[in-house]
Design an enzyme around this catalytic site. Structure first.
Site, PDB file in Angstrom:
ATOM      1  N   LYS A   1       0.862  -1.194   0.000  1.00 22.90           N
ATOM      2  CA  LYS A   1       0.000   0.000   0.000  1.00 22.90           C
ATOM      3  C   LYS A   1       0.892   1.235   0.000  1.00 22.90           C
ATOM      4  O   LYS A   1       1.468   1.602   1.020  1.00 22.90           O
ATOM      5  CB  LYS A   1      -0.873  -0.028   1.264  1.00 22.90           C
TER       6      LYS A   1
ATOM      7  N   CYS B   1      13.398  10.043   7.614  1.00 22.48           N
ATOM      8  CA  CYS B   1      13.211   9.629   9.005  1.00 22.48           C
ATOM      9  C   CYS B   1      14.519   9.702   9.792  1.00 22.48           C
ATOM     10  O   CYS B   1      14.518   9.984  10.981  1.00 22.48           O
ATOM     11  CB  CYS B   1      12.623   8.230   9.070  1.00 22.48           C
TER      12      CYS B   1
ATOM     13  N   GLU C   1       9.263   0.799  11.062  1.00 21.87           N
ATOM     14  CA  GLU C   1      10.340   1.773  10.847  1.00 21.87           C
ATOM     15  C   GLU C   1       9.687   3.144  10.928  1.00 21.87           C
ATOM     16  O   GLU C   1       8.971   3.536  10.020  1.00 21.87           O
ATOM     17  CB  GLU C   1      10.989   1.489   9.476  1.00 21.87           C
TER      18      GLU C   1
ATOM     19  N   GLU D   1       9.627  15.541  15.536  1.00 17.31           N
ATOM     20  CA  GLU D   1      10.082  15.359  14.161  1.00 17.31           C
ATOM     21  C   GLU D   1       9.369  16.397  13.285  1.00 17.31           C
ATOM     22  O   GLU D   1       8.140  16.421  13.218  1.00 17.31           O
ATOM     23  CB  GLU D   1       9.718  13.938  13.701  1.00 17.31           C
TER      24      GLU D   1
HETATM   25  P1  NDP Z   1       1.633   8.127   7.991  1.00 17.18           P
HETATM   26  O1  NDP Z   1       2.343   7.317   8.998  1.00 17.18           O
HETATM   27  O2  NDP Z   1       0.222   8.535   8.270  1.00 17.18           O
HETATM   28  O3  NDP Z   1       1.617   7.365   6.589  1.00 17.18           O
HETATM   29  C1  NDP Z   1       2.442   6.300   6.231  1.00 17.18           C
HETATM   30  C2  NDP Z   1       1.626   5.259   5.468  1.00 17.18           C
HETATM   31  O4  NDP Z   1       0.648   4.648   6.332  1.00 17.18           O
HETATM   32  C3  NDP Z   1       0.813   5.822   4.306  1.00 17.18           C
HETATM   33  O5  NDP Z   1       0.752   4.868   3.282  1.00 17.18           O
HETATM   34  C4  NDP Z   1      -0.540   6.017   4.951  1.00 17.18           C
HETATM   35  O6  NDP Z   1      -1.569   6.099   4.005  1.00 17.18           O
HETATM   36  C5  NDP Z   1      -0.656   4.781   5.792  1.00 17.18           C
HETATM   37  N1  NDP Z   1      -1.592   4.871   6.907  1.00 17.18           N
HETATM   38  C6  NDP Z   1      -2.138   5.974   7.477  1.00 17.18           C
HETATM   39  N2  NDP Z   1      -2.921   5.621   8.515  1.00 17.18           N
HETATM   40  C7  NDP Z   1      -2.870   4.273   8.604  1.00 17.18           C
HETATM   41  C8  NDP Z   1      -3.451   3.299   9.508  1.00 17.18           C
HETATM   42  N3  NDP Z   1      -4.222   3.673  10.514  1.00 17.18           N
HETATM   43  N4  NDP Z   1      -3.158   2.000   9.317  1.00 17.18           N
HETATM   44  C9  NDP Z   1      -2.341   1.608   8.318  1.00 17.18           C
HETATM   45  N5  NDP Z   1      -1.779   2.476   7.449  1.00 17.18           N
HETATM   46  C10 NDP Z   1      -2.018   3.786   7.589  1.00 17.18           C
HETATM   47  O7  NDP Z   1       2.483   9.381   7.678  1.00 17.18           O
HETATM   48  P2  NDP Z   1       1.945  10.757   7.057  1.00 17.18           P
HETATM   49  O8  NDP Z   1       2.072  10.695   5.633  1.00 17.18           O
HETATM   50  O9  NDP Z   1       0.586  11.126   7.563  1.00 17.18           O
HETATM   51  O10 NDP Z   1       2.971  11.759   7.679  1.00 17.18           O
HETATM   52  C11 NDP Z   1       2.762  12.252   9.000  1.00 17.18           C
HETATM   53  C12 NDP Z   1       4.069  12.467   9.699  1.00 17.18           C
HETATM   54  O11 NDP Z   1       4.725  11.223   9.834  1.00 17.18           O
HETATM   55  C13 NDP Z   1       5.058  13.303   8.949  1.00 17.18           C
HETATM   56  O12 NDP Z   1       4.888  14.638   9.208  1.00 17.18           O
HETATM   57  C14 NDP Z   1       6.363  12.801   9.457  1.00 17.18           C
HETATM   58  O13 NDP Z   1       6.709  13.451  10.631  1.00 17.18           O
HETATM   59  C15 NDP Z   1       6.108  11.376   9.748  1.00 17.18           C
HETATM   60  N6  NDP Z   1       6.595  10.445   8.721  1.00 17.18           N
HETATM   61  C16 NDP Z   1       7.659   9.686   9.015  1.00 17.18           C
HETATM   62  C17 NDP Z   1       8.151   8.821   8.075  1.00 17.18           C
HETATM   63  C18 NDP Z   1       9.314   7.966   8.355  1.00 17.18           C
HETATM   64  O14 NDP Z   1       9.877   7.365   7.451  1.00 17.18           O
HETATM   65  N7  NDP Z   1       9.714   7.833   9.592  1.00 17.18           N
HETATM   66  C19 NDP Z   1       7.587   8.713   6.744  1.00 17.18           C
HETATM   67  C20 NDP Z   1       6.427   9.533   6.537  1.00 17.18           C
HETATM   68  C21 NDP Z   1       5.972  10.354   7.508  1.00 17.18           C
HETATM   69  P3  NDP Z   1      -1.963   7.563   3.423  1.00 17.18           P
HETATM   70  O15 NDP Z   1      -0.800   8.072   2.685  1.00 17.18           O
HETATM   71  O16 NDP Z   1      -3.078   7.291   2.536  1.00 17.18           O
HETATM   72  O17 NDP Z   1      -2.324   8.374   4.625  1.00 17.18           O
END
Ligand code: NDP
Length: 486
Positions: A192, A300, A266, A397
């Site tokens: 996904k 990250c 992660e 973050e």
């Molecule tokens: P999310 O953790 O919400 O998204 C990561 C993935 O999980 C996306 O594919 C998202 O789908 C999906 N997702 C969202 N909610 C759920 C759920 N309840 N169960 C399973 N999968 C889910 O990150 P965001 O994109 O909302 O970013 C928010 C914050 O997270 C950022 O500001 C940043 O600080 C942090 N972040 C950290 C990352 C890392 O690598 N450590 C990577 C990305 C974000 P969808 O895109 O459709 O919401």
């Protein structure tokens, strides 16, 4: 520095060198990739993915719902039982090698598409994301026929169907990180991608078709968080792998608790990049810039907290500010661009909110003079000085091009400050002394410690965190363990 072009000095600017967007042909709409075919979502639901640098729509993409998750997991289950698990490792390897080679052959297409959908500079998608994605498939292809000899026991078994949820910061690379080890170990996958960056995962699905990968071995479900949640909760999934925010990671850990599913998380980070007074200063400045401004800071493991020894702090900051005035922000497809667009309006709002909080809490904010494009989502590279450990910008973050600077006097103080975070993903150390590097590496609570470099990745090297940065390792031999019942 003299004569180098700067954002502030248009007289000395480089001529534009844009990569052609015509390199890739984007269809008006895309379906879900289930059982080897692209098909619409049940009920025909779609969403639009846009170019964050222009806010223009790129394509309409199918939005998966529960029924689509059911179909994809069913296809992956059949493929696992009938084709992929029984297939000898040496045969599985051939498919992975084929995928790796096709990604290389279509590298320019992938790079342009990634920069269009994500907003990252083409220099990075071309030189980092795409080659590393291919490298992961090559690397894990080499493991597929050697699992019995890799220290996992005489007959390690795959787990079954892997449900994999990935974020928007490295869309293709994260897909490769997840798919390659899972497939090499004999699992089938339902992936996904993030809602704002679905296109390179769909191009990778086309590559799977092109490589003749048996139907159902890889399935790609585009959609929102709800689709990710449905995938994670599906009883037919045996392994969950998630990269994303700590907040969602906790929800997933709760959803998986009490089930037999294996889980790797992660999550976020707030890495310290520690610069000592004996550091090779030119390299350290480049390392600081690379640590926090690479990929607009959407990383990250970004070095978002600079810890600099007090005796050299002013000198380091002077040089850093000068270096920042030479960074080029703008068109992600221009090969001269260093800083591209922020991936989404939501992320831009979050970066602005945290930066405003930094000012309100008393830190001093500085950005180089910088013309932001009128359309799209942009944020100038920013440094905060006078940051204290209690400030939100030192603890949370930001996931953007924002550096918080703190100082220290002794190595022990550096360690204490570096470890003063709920996260524990990465850290950097800049010093001339090998013994000091080893001393620090033993004390820093971080999954990765880089010495006199930063943000270096290799498929052979395990990656992962402690505490709120998650658990489990991806990459290297460790990355296989997460997909084996051994
Ligand atoms: P999310 O953790 O919400 O998204 C990561 C993935 O999980 C996306 O594919 C998202 O789908 C999906 N997702 C969202 N909610 C759920 C759920 N309840 N169960 C399973 N999968 C889910 O990150 P965001 O994109 O909302 O970013 C928010 C914050 O997270 C950022 O500001 C940043 O600080 C942090 N972040 C950290 C990352 C890392 O690598 N450590 C990577 C990305 C974000 P969808 O895109 O459709 O919401």
């Amino acid at each position: 520095m003299a004569g180098r072009p700067r954002l502030t000095d248009p007289v000395w600017d480089y001529a534009p060198a844009p990569e052609s967007a015509g390199t890739v042909s984007i269809a008006p709409e895309y379906g879900l990739f289930i059982d080897g075919q692209f098909e619409p979502a049940t009920g025909g639901r779609q969403f639009v993915t846009i170019n964050p640098a222009t806010e223009e729509p790129l394509a309409r993409v199918a939005e998966a719902g529960q029924a689509d998750v059911d179909r994809a997991v069913a296809a992956a289950t059949t493929a696992f039982e009938q084709v992929w698990r029984p297939m000898p490792g040496a045969e599985r390897a051939k498919y992975l090698y084929r995928i790796a080679r096709i990604v290389q052959e279509r590298a320019r297409e992938f790079a342009v598409l990634e920069s269009l959908d994500n907003g990252k500079p083409i220099r990075e998608s071309r030189d980092v994301d795409v080659p590393l994605a291919a490298a992961h498939f090559f690397y894990y292809a080499g493991w597929a026929d050697k699992l019995e000899h890799a220290g996992f026991g005489p007959a390690p078994r795959p787990l079954g169907v892997a449900g994999q949820v990935i974020p928007w910061n490295f869309p293709l690379l994260m897909a490769a990180w997840k798919l390659a080890p899972a497939l090499a170990a004999g699992n089938t996958c339902v992936l996904k991608p993030a809602e704002t960056t679905p296109l390179t995962a769909l191009l990778l699905a086309q590559v799977c078709q092109q490589a003749g990968l048996p139907p159902g071995v890889v399935n790609v479900l585009t959609g929102a968080g709800a689709a990710g949640a449905a995938l994670v909760a599906h009883p037919g999934v045996h392994k969950v792998a998630f990269t994303g925010s700590t907040e969602v990671g906790k929800q997933i850990a709760a959803a998986v608790a009490g089930t037999p599913k294996k889980l790797t998380l992660e999550l976020g980070g707030k890495a310290a990049n520690i610069v000592f007074d004996d550091a090779p200063m030119d390299q350290a400045i480049e390392g600081i810039v690379n640590g926090i401004f690479f990929n607009q800071g959407h990383v990250c493991c970004a070095g978002s907290r600079l810890l600099v020894q007090e005796s050299v702090a002013e000198a380091v900051l002077d040089r850093l500010r000068r270096r920042l005035t030479t960074l080029r922000l703008g068109d992600p497809l221009d090969k001269n661009t260093d800083i591209g667009a922020i991936n989404s309006r939501e992320q831009l709002t979050k970066i602005r909110e945290l930066s405003d909080a930094g000012e309100a809490e008393g830190a001093q904010r500085w950005s180089p003079p910088c013309q932001l494009p009128e359309r799209g989502f942009w944020f100038a590279p920013t440094i905060f000085t006078g940051v204290s450990q209690s400030h939100r910008i030192a603890r949370e973050e930001i996931f953007g091009p924002v550096l918080s600077v703190l100082t220290f006097r002794t190595p022990a103080e550096a360690v204490a400050k570096a470890n003063n975070t709920p996260y524990g993903l990465s850290a950097g150390v800049w010093t001339d002394k090998g013994s000091r590097i080893l001393w620090l590496a033993q004390r820093l609570r971080a999954g990765v410690v880089w010495a006199n470099t930063f943000n270096k990745f290799d498929p052979a090297s395990p990656f992962g965190g402690y505490r709120e940065s998650g658990y489990g390792r991806e990459g290297g031999r460790h990355g296989l363990a997460a997909y084996l019942d051994a």
